[in-house]
Motif scaffolding. Structure first.
Motif, PDB file in Angstrom:
ATOM      1  N   SER A 126      41.139  41.932  48.795  1.00  0.00           N
ATOM      2  CA  SER A 126      41.733  41.288  49.974  1.00  0.00           C
ATOM      3  C   SER A 126      40.576  40.844  50.849  1.00  0.00           C
ATOM      4  O   SER A 126      39.666  41.635  51.112  1.00  0.00           O
ATOM      5  CB  SER A 126      42.591  42.274  50.760  1.00  0.00           C
ATOM      6  OG  SER A 126      43.671  42.704  49.960  1.00  0.00           O
ATOM      7  N   SER A 141      41.412  48.012  44.314  1.00  0.00           N
ATOM      8  CA  SER A 141      41.361  46.839  45.191  1.00  0.00           C
ATOM      9  C   SER A 141      40.309  47.106  46.259  1.00  0.00           C
ATOM     10  O   SER A 141      40.095  48.254  46.659  1.00  0.00           O
ATOM     11  CB  SER A 141      42.725  46.600  45.846  1.00  0.00           C
ATOM     12  OG  SER A 141      42.636  45.491  46.715  1.00  0.00           O
ATOM     13  N   GLU A 156      40.266  45.033  40.155  1.00  0.00           N
ATOM     14  CA  GLU A 156      41.381  44.167  39.769  1.00  0.00           C
ATOM     15  C   GLU A 156      41.844  43.270  40.911  1.00  0.00           C
ATOM     16  O   GLU A 156      42.495  42.257  40.704  1.00  0.00           O
ATOM     17  CB  GLU A 156      42.587  45.022  39.317  1.00  0.00           C
ATOM     18  CG  GLU A 156      42.413  45.711  37.981  1.00  0.00           C
ATOM     19  CD  GLU A 156      41.617  47.013  38.061  1.00  0.00           C
ATOM     20  OE1 GLU A 156      41.097  47.353  39.166  1.00  0.00           O
ATOM     21  OE2 GLU A 156      41.470  47.691  37.029  1.00  0.00           O
ATOM     22  N   HIS A 157      41.522  43.695  42.114  1.00  0.00           N
ATOM     23  CA  HIS A 157      42.146  43.028  43.271  1.00  0.00           C
ATOM     24  C   HIS A 157      41.183  43.036  44.460  1.00  0.00           C
ATOM     25  O   HIS A 157      40.429  43.986  44.643  1.00  0.00           O
ATOM     26  CB  HIS A 157      43.437  43.797  43.611  1.00  0.00           C
ATOM     27  CG  HIS A 157      44.307  43.138  44.630  1.00  0.00           C
ATOM     28  ND1 HIS A 157      44.088  43.242  45.982  1.00  0.00           N
ATOM     29  CD2 HIS A 157      45.427  42.386  44.498  1.00  0.00           C
ATOM     30  CE1 HIS A 157      45.035  42.580  46.631  1.00  0.00           C
ATOM     31  NE2 HIS A 157      45.855  42.042  45.752  1.00  0.00           N
ATOM     32  N   ASN A 187      44.604  37.257  49.769  1.00  0.00           N
ATOM     33  CA  ASN A 187      44.574  38.160  48.621  1.00  0.00           C
ATOM     34  C   ASN A 187      44.230  37.458  47.315  1.00  0.00           C
ATOM     35  O   ASN A 187      44.683  36.340  47.056  1.00  0.00           O
ATOM     36  CB  ASN A 187      45.908  38.885  48.488  1.00  0.00           C
ATOM     37  CG  ASN A 187      46.055  39.970  49.544  1.00  0.00           C
ATOM     38  OD1 ASN A 187      45.468  41.045  49.421  1.00  0.00           O
ATOM     39  ND2 ASN A 187      46.813  39.683  50.595  1.00  0.00           N
ATOM     40  N   ALA A 214      43.559  38.304  42.977  1.00  0.00           N
ATOM     41  CA  ALA A 214      43.793  39.303  41.927  1.00  0.00           C
ATOM     42  C   ALA A 214      43.454  38.744  40.552  1.00  0.00           C
ATOM     43  O   ALA A 214      43.566  37.533  40.321  1.00  0.00           O
ATOM     44  CB  ALA A 214      45.261  39.743  41.944  1.00  0.00           C
ATOM     45  N   CYS A 264      47.528  41.383  38.260  1.00  0.00           N
ATOM     46  CA  CYS A 264      47.166  42.551  39.077  1.00  0.00           C
ATOM     47  C   CYS A 264      47.499  42.374  40.552  1.00  0.00           C
ATOM     48  O   CYS A 264      46.942  43.059  41.411  1.00  0.00           O
ATOM     49  CB  CYS A 264      45.686  42.859  38.915  1.00  0.00           C
ATOM     50  SG  CYS A 264      45.261  43.264  37.216  1.00  0.00           S
ATOM     51  N   GLU A 265      48.405  41.465  40.894  1.00  0.00           N
ATOM     52  CA  GLU A 265      48.805  41.283  42.287  1.00  0.00           C
ATOM     53  C   GLU A 265      49.414  42.575  42.817  1.00  0.00           C
ATOM     54  O   GLU A 265      49.985  43.354  42.052  1.00  0.00           O
ATOM     55  CB  GLU A 265      49.866  40.167  42.397  1.00  0.00           C
ATOM     56  CG  GLU A 265      49.374  38.784  42.033  1.00  0.00           C
ATOM     57  CD  GLU A 265      49.422  38.504  40.540  1.00  0.00           C
ATOM     58  OE1 GLU A 265      49.946  39.373  39.794  1.00  0.00           O
ATOM     59  OE2 GLU A 265      48.920  37.450  40.107  1.00  0.00           O
ATOM     60  N   SER A 266      49.291  42.760  44.097  1.00  0.00           N
ATOM     61  CA  SER A 266      49.870  43.971  44.682  1.00  0.00           C
ATOM     62  C   SER A 266      51.394  43.830  44.694  1.00  0.00           C
ATOM     63  O   SER A 266      51.947  42.971  45.371  1.00  0.00           O
ATOM     64  CB  SER A 266      49.366  44.147  46.116  1.00  0.00           C
ATOM     65  OG  SER A 266      50.231  45.017  46.811  1.00  0.00           O
ATOM     66  N   TYR A 268      39.290  35.217  39.659  1.00  0.00           N
ATOM     67  CA  TYR A 268      40.374  35.787  40.446  1.00  0.00           C
ATOM     68  C   TYR A 268      41.351  34.687  40.818  1.00  0.00           C
ATOM     69  O   TYR A 268      40.960  33.545  41.033  1.00  0.00           O
ATOM     70  CB  TYR A 268      39.839  36.442  41.722  1.00  0.00           C
ATOM     71  CG  TYR A 268      39.122  37.743  41.441  1.00  0.00           C
ATOM     72  CD1 TYR A 268      39.832  38.940  41.387  1.00  0.00           C
ATOM     73  CD2 TYR A 268      37.744  37.758  41.205  1.00  0.00           C
ATOM     74  CE1 TYR A 268      39.180  40.135  41.100  1.00  0.00           C
ATOM     75  CE2 TYR A 268      37.087  38.939  40.924  1.00  0.00           C
ATOM     76  CZ  TYR A 268      37.817  40.128  40.876  1.00  0.00           C
ATOM     77  OH  TYR A 268      37.179  41.305  40.590  1.00  0.00           O
TER      78      TYR A 268
END
Ligand SMILES: Nc1nc2c(ncn2[C@@H]2O[C@H](COP(=O)(O)OP(=O)(O)O)[C@@H](O)[C@H]2O)c(=O)[nH]1
Ligand code: SF4
Lengths: 382, 596
Positions: A192, A161, A189-190, A241, A243, A247-249, A234
């Protein structure tokens, strides 16, 4: 029951001009800078103190090393911490174990070490690669030049990320698009993406006042980021955020969905057993202490409902009325519906009714005014 | 009685009235330190700071003349401001003479002349006193000349003194004895006493300050106050020394006090006659007037929970200030408060300052207004002192506004500035004359409403502080007055409405919305600000929308903080007045309503 664990590392190399967090700059003191051994030892004892008494069956499905600058930890220290966690609570197989990494610590050797210590996900403190913006916000860490980014993103064995800051003094939408295009080339993948906030009592706030025009520019930057990232495939799943699908946190999702998490270390926060707790101690006192001072946040009767709205609406998928009732025990009252209806008419909120349930979410316009929209929804409850 | 002298000192502000009073009191060996005197003559902190009194105070002094004769001096101190003309005239009516002080370095000023007229109306012996002769800039000859030309007094009768250094004070004391006539009156006649002031005491009620003309008054007498028709039994009489000094009786010529269990000073009207209930005077004193307020404004607590405190405070102030009128009022924008009537602008400022300082209140005051006579198409006439109450323009046939006679004295250099200021204020020039080689006196007729809008400050600034000014209500005249509404986001804010001459409506409307623009915080939406007469918009501005904190992050540690921020926001909102969907900080009204 699964629970998230947050480990706080309140040390940094230096102090960034925009940063309002409590963290201790250790750059000049130890060379190479490192997290004091005594701190890690105290963390281990805190785990024993606070985790060993949890009800049986409690396990951690996410662990997050945040800070500060947690990549100041050596892989060995991380391994020690992870081992202790395993002893006192148990880390589930397949758990998401995230580490925030500053550019200085992006070396092949260190990344390998982190992976070997059990880290499965790393967040790169990229912010900006442009010299002038880096200087404008007074970031104390090394600037993340494209080479660092490339090294971070080409390494294998963990989910990646990247933290990007936009709306910086002098920055325009075109600059944002360029930076994001660069990052997207490596397909993390991510991501912010945050707008720079001028926190009170920071060096940046004292030398730069922002103002109306600046804020208008910040919005343009954020919009550029949203458009660029969505175009790259994405999913914009939370206000700041993005992703790739799936692939979200997982750890951060807990914050927005009312799931429990336990924070360790001074300045950390927990949400556990329906209570919000914090460890309110200065670092030196923490290290010397025999017992950590855990403070329970005194919350009024409506706090749960307020928090549920406040956090849940950050997710772009929105919240559902029944889920809210299930999680907080509070129903959406007539007054709140009336308020939401008003916001709907103003184009800031979307309310979708179906059967016994309703889905409530921010519109694109509402995203930019989220604090205000949320305030208006819950005003009566506070 | 032959040995009593009742007199007052009148002067333009800063010409040395208080200093001269100090010297006279010293000569009578009552005491010397200034602070004691301050306690006697200027009782309130605000009065001391501003160097003005709003009450009439009295002190009884003993003086032994050059020939060794013993005299009683009653020195009556009068309020020193145009707002209190009536009170001054009543205090002067208690005297046989006045010392008219003129600063030798400044010469005659507007207030000197206004005071002189009051003294003449009361047939007083006038002793001109030329003060500050010690100053290098003192010009005694020219001062004498203006005493002759502009005051019409014999300059040879003037006594030159330096109140600061004490020069000439003995001569002045002798002049008081020789030139001011002793009081006359018959002890056997029914009681006839003039109330020239009163004040409130927690334990004794109203302490009435009187001057006796006929008869006597003593403990257990039943007195009748002619204006109210109420009867009281006297508990105590006496005179004013350092503190109250009890006497068996007061006799003709005496200046002293009566305590008679009177609950409020509202019942002791200044200028009223005190007589005996069972032996009434057939000729009450002339000159009594029920004073009416000239200036009105709304008074609101910044914090709505201070309403009761404000109410109590107003009642407490009125115990001692019968001229303060108030009634409950409420404003859509400002909530519950009071509509107050004052004698003038200074009176208004003093009342507000006392409320804030002595009672620790935070107040919002609406723009001061005068009283208008509104003639309706229906043939009826109503008086309006509150813009909110102004009827619909369509139903109004004609509006009359109060006019005053204003006298301005200024060095001739500033004449041009002043003439243009006055014509801006719709003044009508009557005539002018030179009072000496450098200075002129200008006579105008002006709408009172213009004076209420900061006229005095403007006059001072366009004459570098040299012009002096005095006014007196003369009549009501037809004027093209309009009510201007201020609309925020389309909603009228009642507290900001004002009445103004139509020629000035646009300018003043623009001024207010420009200021509002700086004060109302940005909202999430655009806010139009408008000034309007009826449905006609005469000025407009916009407050642009505020785009806030676009996308700050929110993780575990931010949740509690954010919730607290919401709580704080709500707390802060209690101090905002909601007008439609716009929130105006209470404090904003404070700033906007200080009309410039
Ligand atoms: N040089 C000089 N100054 C004086 C004299 N009398 C008064 N003053 C000053 O003039 C100012 C105003 O005097 P004050 O008695 O307070 O005036 P009031 O406003 O008329 O009561 C003060 O600074 C006094 O000290 C005087 O005879 N000579
Ligand atoms: S590295 Fe991060 S936590 Fe440390 S000072 Fe900079 S912004 Fe703050």
């Amino acid at each position: 029951m699964s629970c998230g664990i947050y480990i706080h590392i309140p040390f940094c190399r230096g102090k960034c001009d925009y940063c309002g967090f409590y963290s201790i700059p250790i750059g000049g003191q130890v060379d190479p800078p490192a997290v004091p051994g005594a701190y890690v030892e105290r963390l281990l004892r805190e785990m024993e103190e606070r985790l060993s008494g949890l009800p049986g069956g409690e396990t951690a499905d996410t662990v997050f090393f945040g800070g500060g600058t947690p990549s100041l930890l050596s892989p060995l220290q991380i391994r020690e911490i992870a081992a202790a966690l395993n002893t006192y609570i148990g880390i589930e197989r397949g758990a998401e174990v995230t580490l925030e990494v500053n550019p200085e610590d992006v070396t092949e050797e260190k990344l390998r070490g982190f992976i070997d210590s059990g880290i499965t996900r790393m967040v790169l403190g990229y912010q900006t690669s442009r010299e002038e913006f880096h200087r404008a916000i007074g970031r104390s860490t090394m600037r993340c030049d494209p080479l660092v980014l490339e090294m971070f993103c080409s390494a294998r064995g963990f989910s990646r990320s990247v933290d990007v800051m936009v709306g910086l003094p002098g920055q325009g939408p075109v600059d944002v698009k360029e930076e994001l295009a660069l990052i997207c080339r490596y397909g993390p993948e991510h991501l912010s993406v945050y707008c720079l906030t001028l926190e009170k009592n920071t060096r940046l706030a004292s030398r730069f006042r922002g103002g109306e025009e600046f804020q208008a520019g910040q919005r343009l930057c954020m919009e550029a980021a949203m458009d660029a990232l969505v175009a790259q495939g994405y999913c914009h799943y939370e206000i700041s955020n993005f992703a790739l699908p799936g692939c979200e946190s997982r750890h951060n999702m807990k914050y927005w969905t009312f799931e429990p998490y336990i924070g360790l270390g001074p300045g950390s926060h927990s949400f556990y057993g329906g209570k919000r707790l914090s460890v309110a101690m200065p670092v030196d006192q923490y290290i010397r202490s025999d017992r950590v001072a855990v403070i329970v946040d005194p919350r009024g009767g409506n706090a749960a409902a307020v928090e549920y709205m406040m956090t849940g609406l950050r997710l772009l998928r929105g919240i559902s009325a029944t889920a809210m009732e299930r999680m907080t025990g509070e129903r959406i009252g007539e007054e709140m519906w009336r308020r939401m209806h008003e916001l709907e008419k103003e184009g800031l909120l979307e309310v979708q009714r179906g059967g016994d349930d309703a889905i409530i979410r921010l519109t694109r316009e509402g995203i930019f005014l989220s604090d205000w929209v949320i305030y208006r929804i819950v005003e009566d409850l506070i | 009685m032959e040995h009593i002298r009742n007199f007052s000192i009148i002067a333009h502000i800063d010409h040395g009235k208080s200093t001269l009073a100090d010297r006279i009191i010293e000569k009578c060996r009552l005491l010397s330190p200034r602070d004691h005197i301050d306690q006697i003559l200027d009782t309130m902190e605000i009065e001391r700071e501003r160097g003005i009194t709003i009450k009439s105070n009295a002190i009884t002094l003993d003086y032994t003349s050059r020939d060794g004769e013993h005299f009683i001096f009653n020195l009556i101190d009068t309020p020193g401001h145009v707002d209190f003309t009536y009170e001054v005239s009543r205090a002067l009516a208690a005297c046989e003479g006045v010392l008219l002080v003129v600063d030798a370095s400044q010469g005659v000023e507007a207030q000197t002349i206004a005071n002189l007229y009051l003294a003449m109306e009361n047939n007083l012996e006038i002793i001109p006193v030329i003060n500050k002769i010690d100053m290098p800039s003192a010009d005694i000859d020219s001062t004498k000349k203006s005493i002759e030309t502009s005051l019409g007094l014999d300059p040879e009768t003037a006594v030159p003194v330096s109140a600061r250094e004490g020069t000439g004070i003995d001569d002045l004391m002798e002049a008081i004895i020789q030139r001011i006539p002793p009081p006359r009156g018959d002890e056997r006649e029914p009681l006839k006493a003039l109330i020239f002031d009163s004040y409130f005491d927690k334990y004794q009620g109203a302490i009435v300050k009187v001057r006796l003309f006929e008869g006597t008054v003593k403990r257990d007498d039943d007195i009748l106050l002619c204006a109210t028709g109420k009867v009281y039994s006297v508990n105590e009489v006496g005179v004013f020394r350092l503190s109250l000094e009890k006497r068996d009786a007061l006799r003709p010529g005496d200046v002293g006090y009566i305590i008679a269990g009177i609950k409020t000073v509202m019942d002791t009207k200044i200028g009223d006659t005190v007589t005996l209930a069972d032996r009434q005077t057939v000729t009450p004193l002339k000159g009594f007037k029920d004073v009416k307020p000239m200036v009105f404004s709304g008074l609101y607590p910044v914090y709505s929970d201070e309403y009761d405190n404000l109410k109590d405070a107003l009642y407490k102030l009125r115990l001692n200030d019968a001229s303060l009128l108030f009634e409950p009022d409420n404003s859509f924008a400002l909530g519950f408060g009071f509509r107050c009537g004052y004698l003038g602008l200074l009176h208004m400022e003093i009342v507000q300052e006392r409320l804030e300082r002595e009672f620790d209140l935070s107040l919002v005051t609406t723009a001061p207004s005068v009283e208008y006579k509104v003639h309706l198409n229906s043939g009826t006439m109503i008086t309006i002192d509150n813009p909110v109450k102004m009827p619909d323009p369509g139903s109004i046939m004609m509006i009359e506004e109060p006019f005053v006679k204003a006298d301005i004295i200024t060095p001739s250099d500033y004449m041009g500035n002043i003439m243009s200021l006055v014509s801006e204020c719709r003044g009508i020039h009557r005539h002018m004359e030179y009072i000496d080689t450098r200075r002129v006196q200008l006579h105008y007729e002006l709408p009172l409403s213009e004076i209420v809008f900061n006229f005095y400050d403007k006059l001072k600034s366009c004459s570098r502080g040299y012009a002096s000014f005095d006014y007196e209500l003369i009549d009501f005249r037809e004027s093209s007055m309009v009510k201007v509404d201020i609309l925020v986001n389309g909603e009228p804010v009642d507290a900001l409405s004002f009445i103004v001459h139509e020629d000035k409506a646009r300018l003043r409307g623009k001024d207010i919305i420009t200021r509002l623009k700086d004060i109302i915080p940005q909202h999430q939406f655009k806010i139009p600000l408008q000034a309007a007469i009826g449905s006609q918009i005469i000025a407009r501005e916009n407050i642009s929308a505020h785009r806030k904190d676009v996308t700050a992050k929110c993780y575990g540690g931010d949740i509690t903080r954010k919730r607290k921020l919401l709580e704080k926001q709500k707390e802060g909102k209690k101090r905002l007045k909601q007008v439609g969907s716009v929130e105006i900080p209470q404090e904003a009204f404070l700033t906007i309503l200080k009309i410039g």
